[in-house]
Design an enzyme around this catalytic site. Structure first.
Site, PDB file in Angstrom:
ATOM      1  CD  GLU A 265      97.051  61.120  27.646  1.00 39.30           C
ATOM      2  OE1 GLU A 265      97.540  61.711  28.624  1.00 39.30           O
ATOM      3  OE2 GLU A 265      96.614  61.710  26.654  1.00 39.30           O
ATOM      4  CG  HIS A 286      69.466  48.720  36.660  1.00 44.61           C
ATOM      5  ND1 HIS A 286      68.387  47.978  37.083  1.00 44.61           N
ATOM      6  CD2 HIS A 286      70.084  49.145  37.795  1.00 44.61           C
ATOM      7  CE1 HIS A 286      68.334  47.980  38.406  1.00 44.61           C
ATOM      8  NE2 HIS A 286      69.362  48.677  38.861  1.00 44.61           N
ATOM      9  CE  LYS A 388      96.857  66.009  20.574  1.00 42.95           C
ATOM     10  NZ  LYS A 388      97.730  66.332  21.696  1.00 42.95           N
TER      11      LYS A 388
END
Ligand code: PA5
Length: 397
Positions: A265, A286, A388
């Site tokens: 951010e 892995h 948003k």
């Protein structure tokens, strides 16, 4: 203690051309200004607030089975990072600490409501704005449950609100109902707020020493943070576009989630920035080790290691498990360096409050400095408003 190794697993870097920028950025930080209060630790938290946190956290410990912390992003990750790093793997904290408001999972909320049914609850809603979708919904649902269970007087002892000192719906609710409150400092953004009441209250409830945490933060060398920020900037300009925060102790998983928010951010804007990612090693070797070693060479690593002092022996090797872990860390870093995947190595002697406090402030400094080096505003987050708005539009149709 922080031991920084910016040599062994890195190619040499030329720091000199950054001298002018360094003094310019030091001036900005020292002069203070908008959203810069986190830099001055005395503005993060006052002695009076520390005392209040200690009193309230003791009260919480004595009066509930479950302490629910409701918040998301910067209002949750810091506390979760510190508590997870310091907590034992298999013994639950008392009171049990549960985080809510970190997703829109109906399943999680339903199960949580069932789980807390016969238990004594205290909640801490943390939201600077008071309007964030996920914590608002979680709070609404948990509050309804509590209103059924407790009288108005009892609710006053069980609801703690951490929000803007003056504005917002949560401040209003607290004033109307006489709920206990804590103030989020106005000039500190969520991702820089772990060393304020936002992080410190839940951390104190978990039983950890907030004085030591702050003391660690106070002892960070800003020059080391500059070095790290400059190395990242040089690597970015060499087209290393992904930073893997690599750790070999799984207790640091949420610390690295916090780092991802802090750097993502702070720097990911104006079509610029390094994508922060993480690697929980040796597990991820892995699954992703192939890519790190042999895939698209856009990665560099910042490894957080813990000094080895192993005691747990095994019949396979002449080394304790912790020592094997350190051997793995070093040999993996060498293998990566051979193919141009460079690493910064940051070592602490053990996981404790002091060292975690150091790491927090070191990375906060480096993230902000990195933002300035990149030429972006480290403290805004314009990119999160787009999605948003669309969600809000749809919900209000
Ligand atoms: O760093 C930030 O500003 C964000 O992550 C916020 O902390 C997060 O969105 C929560 O915001 P609020 O505390 O207003 O609910």
């Amino acid at each position: 203690m922080l031991k920084i190794d910016f040599n062994t697993y890195l190619k040499s870097k030329n720091f000199e051309k950054y001298n002018t920028q360094v003094s310019h950025i030091k001036n900005i930080l020292d002069n203070g200004g908008e959203m810069l209060d986190w830099y001055d630790l005395s503005k993060c938290i006052s002695p009076k607030e520390i005392d209040k946190i200690k009193k309230v956290s003791q009260y919480i410990k004595n009066n509930c089975d479950i302490f629910i912390v409701i918040g998301i992003g910067g209002s949750f990750l810091g506390a979760k990072a510190v508590i997870d790093a310091l907590s034992p793997y298999f013994t639950k904290n008392k009171p049990e600490i549960i985080f809510a408001g970190t997703s829109l999972s109906e399943c999680y909320l339903k199960e949580l409501i069932e789980y807390i049914d016969n238990k004594r609850i205290i909640i801490n809603v943390i939201s600077k704005s008071g309007t964030t979708l996920e914590p608002s919904i979680a709070f609404d649902i948990i509050y309804q449950k509590m209103q059924k269970k407790y009288s108005k007087e009892e609710l006053k002892k069980r609801i703690i609100i951490t929000t803007d000192p003056e504005k917002g719906i949560l401040r209003k609710l607290a004033q109307e109902n006489d709920y206990e409150t804590f103030d989020v400092p106005v000039q500190i953004g969520g991702r820089y707020s772990v060393l304020t009441v936002v992080g410190l209250l839940p951390i104190a409830v978990a039983g950890y020493n907030i004085d030591d945490l702050l003391f660690g933060a106070k002892n960070v060398s800003i020059d080391l943070a500059f070095q790290y920020a400059i190395i990242r900037d040089i690597l970015y300009k060499e087209n290393k576009l992904v930073e893997l925060f690599t750790f070999y102790e799984p207790k640091l998983e949420y610390f690295v989630e916090w780092l991802k928010q802090l750097f993502g951010e702070t720097q990911g804007k104006n079509k610029k920035g390094i994508l922060p990612s993480s690697s929980n090693n040796t597990r991820d070797l892995h699954s992703l080790g192939q890519f790190y070693q042999d895939g698209n060479p856009i990665i560099f690593e910042t490894i957080i290691g813990i000094e080895a002092n192993g005691k747990l022996k095994n019949n396979l090797y002449n080394y304790a498990v912790e020592d094997i872990n350190m051997i793995a860390l070093k040999q993996v870093a060498y293998a990566h360096l051979k193919v141009g995947v460079e690493s910064n190595l940051i070592i602490i002697d053990k996981i404790n409050e002091y060292n975690i406090g150091m790491l927090i402030y070191f990375f906060e400094l480096a993230a902000a400095i990195g933002g300035y080096l990149l030429g972006v505003n480290p403290f805004d987050q314009p990119g999160v408003t787009a999605y948003k708005k669309l969600i809000e539009n749809e919900l209000n149709k």
